[in-house]
Motif scaffolding. Sequence first.
Motif, PDB file in Angstrom:
ATOM      1  N   LEU A   1       2.250 -20.216  13.935  1.00 20.73           N
ATOM      2  CA  LEU A   1       3.638 -20.310  13.325  1.00 20.73           C
ATOM      3  C   LEU A   1       4.567 -18.816  13.156  1.00 20.73           C
ATOM      4  O   LEU A   1       3.831 -17.683  13.213  1.00 20.73           O
ATOM      5  CB  LEU A   1       3.050 -20.611  11.707  1.00 20.73           C
TER       6      LEU A   1
ATOM      7  N   ALA B   1       7.858 -17.169  11.609  1.00 17.77           N
ATOM      8  CA  ALA B   1       8.859 -17.298  10.350  1.00 17.77           C
ATOM      9  C   ALA B   1       9.904 -16.177  10.677  1.00 17.77           C
ATOM     10  O   ALA B   1      10.781 -16.616  11.399  1.00 17.77           O
ATOM     11  CB  ALA B   1       8.046 -16.904   9.141  1.00 17.77           C
ATOM     12  N   GLY B   2       9.764 -14.924  10.300  1.00 16.82           N
ATOM     13  CA  GLY B   2      10.769 -14.091  10.728  1.00 16.82           C
ATOM     14  C   GLY B   2      10.526 -13.566  12.322  1.00 16.82           C
ATOM     15  O   GLY B   2      11.399 -12.838  12.843  1.00 16.82           O
ATOM     16  N   GLY B   3       9.163 -13.504  12.454  1.00 16.31           N
ATOM     17  CA  GLY B   3       8.908 -12.983  13.862  1.00 16.31           C
ATOM     18  C   GLY B   3       8.741 -11.577  14.091  1.00 16.31           C
ATOM     19  O   GLY B   3       8.161 -11.181  15.129  1.00 16.31           O
ATOM     20  N   THR B   4       8.936 -10.879  13.055  1.00 16.75           N
ATOM     21  CA  THR B   4       8.722  -9.218  13.110  1.00 16.75           C
ATOM     22  C   THR B   4       7.290  -8.930  13.527  1.00 16.75           C
ATOM     23  O   THR B   4       7.039  -7.725  13.958  1.00 16.75           O
ATOM     24  CB  THR B   4       8.914  -8.538  11.638  1.00 16.75           C
ATOM     25  N   ASP B   5       6.215  -9.592  13.091  1.00 11.55           N
ATOM     26  CA  ASP B   5       4.915  -9.035  13.236  1.00 11.55           C
ATOM     27  C   ASP B   5       4.261  -9.969  14.547  1.00 11.55           C
ATOM     28  O   ASP B   5       3.651  -9.686  15.317  1.00 11.55           O
ATOM     29  CB  ASP B   5       3.976  -9.575  11.998  1.00 11.55           C
ATOM     30  N   LEU B   6       4.798 -11.388  14.314  1.00  9.67           N
ATOM     31  CA  LEU B   6       4.101 -12.238  15.624  1.00  9.67           C
ATOM     32  C   LEU B   6       4.537 -11.985  16.831  1.00  9.67           C
ATOM     33  O   LEU B   6       3.786 -11.751  17.708  1.00  9.67           O
ATOM     34  CB  LEU B   6       4.729 -13.728  15.120  1.00  9.67           C
TER      35      LEU B   6
ATOM     36  N   GLY C   1       8.149  -1.362   5.075  1.00 16.94           N
ATOM     37  CA  GLY C   1       8.904  -0.746   6.265  1.00 16.94           C
ATOM     38  C   GLY C   1      10.085  -0.165   6.238  1.00 16.94           C
ATOM     39  O   GLY C   1      10.363   0.934   5.808  1.00 16.94           O
TER      40      GLY C   1
ATOM     41  N   THR D   1       9.698 -11.979   6.162  1.00 18.35           N
ATOM     42  CA  THR D   1       9.606 -13.189   4.885  1.00 18.35           C
ATOM     43  C   THR D   1       8.209 -12.717   4.102  1.00 18.35           C
ATOM     44  O   THR D   1       7.355 -12.131   4.865  1.00 18.35           O
ATOM     45  CB  THR D   1       9.519 -14.407   5.563  1.00 18.35           C
TER      46      THR D   1
ATOM     47  N   ASN E   1       4.672 -11.390   5.328  1.00 12.79           N
ATOM     48  CA  ASN E   1       4.133 -10.348   5.052  1.00 12.79           C
ATOM     49  C   ASN E   1       2.673 -10.439   4.574  1.00 12.79           C
ATOM     50  O   ASN E   1       1.863  -9.705   4.917  1.00 12.79           O
ATOM     51  CB  ASN E   1       4.936  -9.675   3.946  1.00 12.79           C
TER      52      ASN E   1
ATOM     53  N   CYS F   1       0.757 -12.851   5.435  1.00 13.43           N
ATOM     54  CA  CYS F   1      -0.119 -13.433   6.814  1.00 13.43           C
ATOM     55  C   CYS F   1       0.045 -12.472   7.838  1.00 13.43           C
ATOM     56  O   CYS F   1      -0.681 -12.820   9.103  1.00 13.43           O
ATOM     57  CB  CYS F   1       0.348 -14.798   7.023  1.00 13.43           C
ATOM     58  N   GLN F   2       0.579 -11.285   7.955  1.00  8.72           N
ATOM     59  CA  GLN F   2       0.615 -10.350   8.923  1.00  8.72           C
ATOM     60  C   GLN F   2      -0.869  -9.863   9.295  1.00  8.72           C
ATOM     61  O   GLN F   2      -1.769  -9.867   8.499  1.00  8.72           O
ATOM     62  CB  GLN F   2       1.488  -9.284   8.691  1.00  8.72           C
TER      63      GLN F   2
ATOM     64  N   ASP G   1       2.109  -4.269   1.645  1.00  7.79           N
ATOM     65  CA  ASP G   1       2.297  -3.807   0.310  1.00  7.79           C
ATOM     66  C   ASP G   1       2.326  -5.171  -0.714  1.00  7.79           C
ATOM     67  O   ASP G   1       1.933  -4.980  -2.047  1.00  7.79           O
ATOM     68  CB  ASP G   1       3.720  -3.150   0.156  1.00  7.79           C
TER      69      ASP G   1
ATOM     70  N   LEU H   1       1.825 -21.510   4.295  1.00  7.69           N
ATOM     71  CA  LEU H   1       1.787 -21.055   3.149  1.00  7.69           C
ATOM     72  C   LEU H   1       3.375 -21.383   2.880  1.00  7.69           C
ATOM     73  O   LEU H   1       4.330 -21.087   3.546  1.00  7.69           O
ATOM     74  CB  LEU H   1       1.563 -19.488   3.096  1.00  7.69           C
TER      75      LEU H   1
ATOM     76  N   LYS I   1       2.968   4.056  -3.782  1.00  5.41           N
ATOM     77  CA  LYS I   1       2.537   4.010  -2.437  1.00  5.41           C
ATOM     78  C   LYS I   1       2.689   5.402  -1.723  1.00  5.41           C
ATOM     79  O   LYS I   1       3.759   5.807  -1.817  1.00  5.41           O
ATOM     80  CB  LYS I   1       3.886   3.167  -1.676  1.00  5.41           C
TER      81      LYS I   1
ATOM     82  N   ASP J   1       6.737   3.024   7.429  1.00  9.07           N
ATOM     83  CA  ASP J   1       5.151   3.311   7.428  1.00  9.07           C
ATOM     84  C   ASP J   1       4.837   2.392   6.582  1.00  9.07           C
ATOM     85  O   ASP J   1       4.899   2.084   5.444  1.00  9.07           O
ATOM     86  CB  ASP J   1       5.297   4.758   7.296  1.00  9.07           C
TER      87      ASP J   1
HETATM   88  C1  LIG Z   1       7.811  -1.532  12.045  1.00  6.22           C
HETATM   89  C2  LIG Z   1       7.141  -2.107  11.085  1.00  6.22           C
HETATM   90  C3  LIG Z   1       6.927  -1.486   9.792  1.00  6.22           C
HETATM   91  C4  LIG Z   1       6.276  -2.225   8.865  1.00  6.22           C
HETATM   92  N1  LIG Z   1       6.117  -1.888   7.610  1.00  6.22           N
HETATM   93  C5  LIG Z   1       5.448  -2.384   6.849  1.00  6.22           C
HETATM   94  C6  LIG Z   1       5.205  -1.905   5.531  1.00  6.22           C
HETATM   95  O1  LIG Z   1       5.325  -0.502   5.033  1.00  6.22           O
HETATM   96  N2  LIG Z   1       4.454  -2.398   4.354  1.00  6.22           N
HETATM   97  C7  LIG Z   1       4.292  -3.993   4.761  1.00  6.22           C
HETATM   98  O2  LIG Z   1       3.748  -4.733   3.873  1.00  6.22           O
HETATM   99  N3  LIG Z   1       4.438  -4.434   5.719  1.00  6.22           N
HETATM  100  C8  LIG Z   1       5.294  -3.647   6.961  1.00  6.22           C
HETATM  101  N4  LIG Z   1       5.474  -4.296   7.982  1.00  6.22           N
HETATM  102  C9  LIG Z   1       5.110  -5.644   8.183  1.00  6.22           C
HETATM  103  C10 LIG Z   1       6.339  -6.566   7.938  1.00  6.22           C
HETATM  104  O3  LIG Z   1       6.691  -6.564   6.564  1.00  6.22           O
HETATM  105  C11 LIG Z   1       6.138  -7.920   8.330  1.00  6.22           C
HETATM  106  O4  LIG Z   1       5.982  -7.901   9.660  1.00  6.22           O
HETATM  107  C12 LIG Z   1       6.940  -8.987   8.016  1.00  6.22           C
HETATM  108  O5  LIG Z   1       6.870  -9.190   6.485  1.00  6.22           O
HETATM  109  C13 LIG Z   1       6.529 -10.442   8.498  1.00  6.22           C
HETATM  110  O6  LIG Z   1       7.217 -11.557   8.187  1.00  6.22           O
HETATM  111  P1  LIG Z   1       7.829 -12.703   9.518  1.00  6.22           P
HETATM  112  O7  LIG Z   1       8.468 -13.630   8.421  1.00  6.22           O
HETATM  113  O8  LIG Z   1       8.573 -11.624  10.396  1.00  6.22           O
HETATM  114  O9  LIG Z   1       6.174 -12.767  10.017  1.00  6.22           O
HETATM  115  P2  LIG Z   1       6.062 -13.700  11.326  1.00  6.22           P
HETATM  116  O10 LIG Z   1       6.126 -12.258  12.171  1.00  6.22           O
HETATM  117  O11 LIG Z   1       6.941 -14.679  11.777  1.00  6.22           O
HETATM  118  O12 LIG Z   1       4.754 -14.159  10.934  1.00  6.22           O
HETATM  119  C14 LIG Z   1       3.397 -12.635  10.685  1.00  6.22           C
HETATM  120  C15 LIG Z   1       2.152 -13.563  10.715  1.00  6.22           C
HETATM  121  O13 LIG Z   1       2.132 -14.191   9.518  1.00  6.22           O
HETATM  122  C16 LIG Z   1       1.955 -15.820  10.236  1.00  6.22           C
HETATM  123  N5  LIG Z   1       3.095 -16.482   8.828  1.00  6.22           N
HETATM  124  C17 LIG Z   1       4.179 -16.391   8.761  1.00  6.22           C
HETATM  125  N6  LIG Z   1       4.718 -17.184   7.991  1.00  6.22           N
HETATM  126  C18 LIG Z   1       3.681 -17.917   7.501  1.00  6.22           C
HETATM  127  C19 LIG Z   1       3.323 -18.986   6.409  1.00  6.22           C
HETATM  128  N7  LIG Z   1       4.490 -19.289   5.826  1.00  6.22           N
HETATM  129  N8  LIG Z   1       2.324 -19.368   6.520  1.00  6.22           N
HETATM  130  C20 LIG Z   1       1.387 -19.311   7.167  1.00  6.22           C
HETATM  131  N9  LIG Z   1       1.278 -18.434   8.204  1.00  6.22           N
HETATM  132  C21 LIG Z   1       2.609 -17.506   8.083  1.00  6.22           C
HETATM  133  C22 LIG Z   1       2.436 -15.771  11.631  1.00  6.22           C
HETATM  134  O14 LIG Z   1       1.794 -16.954  12.078  1.00  6.22           O
HETATM  135  C23 LIG Z   1       1.893 -14.690  11.995  1.00  6.22           C
HETATM  136  O15 LIG Z   1       0.616 -14.677  12.268  1.00  6.22           O
HETATM  137  C24 LIG Z   1       6.098  -3.559   9.038  1.00  6.22           C
HETATM  138  C25 LIG Z   1       6.409  -4.244  10.093  1.00  6.22           C
HETATM  139  C26 LIG Z   1       6.758  -3.482  11.350  1.00  6.22           C
HETATM  140  C27 LIG Z   1       7.051  -4.190  12.690  1.00  6.22           C
END
Ligand SMILES: Cc1cc2nc3c(=O)[nH]c(=O)nc-3n(C[C@H](O)[C@H](O)[C@H](O)COP(=O)(O)OP(=O)(O)OC[C@H]3O[C@@H](n4cnc5c(N)ncnc54)[C@H](O)[C@@H]3O)c2cc1C
Length: 322
Positions: A26, A28-33, A99, A108, A112, A114-115, A161, A209, A227, A235
């Motif tokens: 899946l 969502a925002g892609g920042t972790d995936l 972050g 999203t 966050n 599910c990261q 967090d 979710l 934190k 960080d």
């Molecule tokens: C440089 C950097 C710094 C960061 N610092 C922090 C920090 O200080 N604290 C912190 O808490 N986080 C931190 N993050 C993490 C960041 O908050 C998460 O990457 C972001 O919130 C993920 O959201 P996304 O929508 O981009 O998820 P995605 O990248 O799209 O998905 C992340 C994961 O969750 C799964 N997923 C996403 N949405 C759903 C859903 N609705 N149901 C089921 N599975 C799902 C995806 O399949 C994937 O495996 C950091 C990330 C980066 C890259």
Amino acid sequence: MKNFSYVKAGSLAQAIKALSGKGAWLHAGGTDLLGCIHDDIIPVEKVVSISSLTNLKGISSGSGGSMKIGALTPVADIAANASLAAKCAVLVQAAAAVGSPQIRQQGTIGGNLCQRPRCWYFRSEFECRKKGGSTCYAMAGENQYHAIFGGGPCFFVHPSDIAVALSAAQAQLVVAGSSGNKVVKIEEFFVSPKDAILKENVLSKGEVLTEIRIPAVAGDVKSSYRKVRARGAWDFALASVATVLQFENETVRTARVVLGGVAPYPWQVDAVAKVLEGKQINGELAAEAGEAAASGAMPLRDNAYKVELVKGAVEESIAAFI
Ligand SMILES: Cc1cc2nc3c(=O)[nH]c(=O)nc-3n(C[C@H](O)[C@H](O)[C@H](O)COP(=O)(O)OP(=O)(O)OC[C@H]3O[C@@H](n4cnc5c(N)ncnc54)[C@H](O)[C@@H]3O)c2cc1C
């Protein structure tokens, strides 16, 4: 980078169906995936985007003062929401600590929670236990950022967090799958590596979710998120503490204290609640709470400093309520 197919889901049902296939992930925002795909740490064959499902985005009031947050709501919207700040300060403070502004805008709340872990062995070419291998390289390796509670056979710390704050707030999560919706208590959402080493939560293939529910708490409730990190922004937590206290005439009636950055899942410390409940907060009690929070810690070679961080962070958090 591996080739993969891409599906932009037009409905939740379509997303659930597409996610049931082999190698589907899946988006969502892609920042972790996208980082996980780029670094080749997940076996991706298909990316299923839910980013256009606008009905999964937004913050609204539920019944009796509770709040509902759609899983696609950007972390930045949570950090800036006045109703949430009034009702659940711990969540808003945790969201603001995620972050950087760019990550909070694109990431999203669902993503966050599910990261994937940030353990540097997992995120690189090591075939570690979390990738199905037989060795946890952190155990005897570079383990300064790893777990001091709840570790083994894998010692990563949960990076979110928001998970820590929602655990203190006793949130519930709505999960949609092919057989309908279910509601999962947050303390049952995250899993220990002892029970399921290849994943971090109870979601099964094809499950999404969709919503986070924050229950209303009656009376005089105060909460906070603190934190500790190596840099002021961009960080992850070395240690963090989420606190929700319910007061009655300045006496703590109930306390819920959860630690982050120190365990593979939000680490609830009932020992701190025991210290606080039925008492009025003063400096001595705050210090006692800090000591209680660290009880049972099992540091690795390079992370004993986290024990002192936990003590200090909890003491300062509790003392701030005086
Ligand atoms: C440089 C950097 C710094 C960061 N610092 C922090 C920090 O200080 N604290 C912190 O808490 N986080 C931190 N993050 C993490 C960041 O908050 C998460 O990457 C972001 O919130 C993920 O959201 P996304 O929508 O981009 O998820 P995605 O990248 O799209 O998905 C992340 C994961 O969750 C799964 N997923 C996403 N949405 C759903 C859903 N609705 N149901 C089921 N599975 C799902 C995806 O399949 C994937 O495996 C950091 C990330 C980066 C890259």
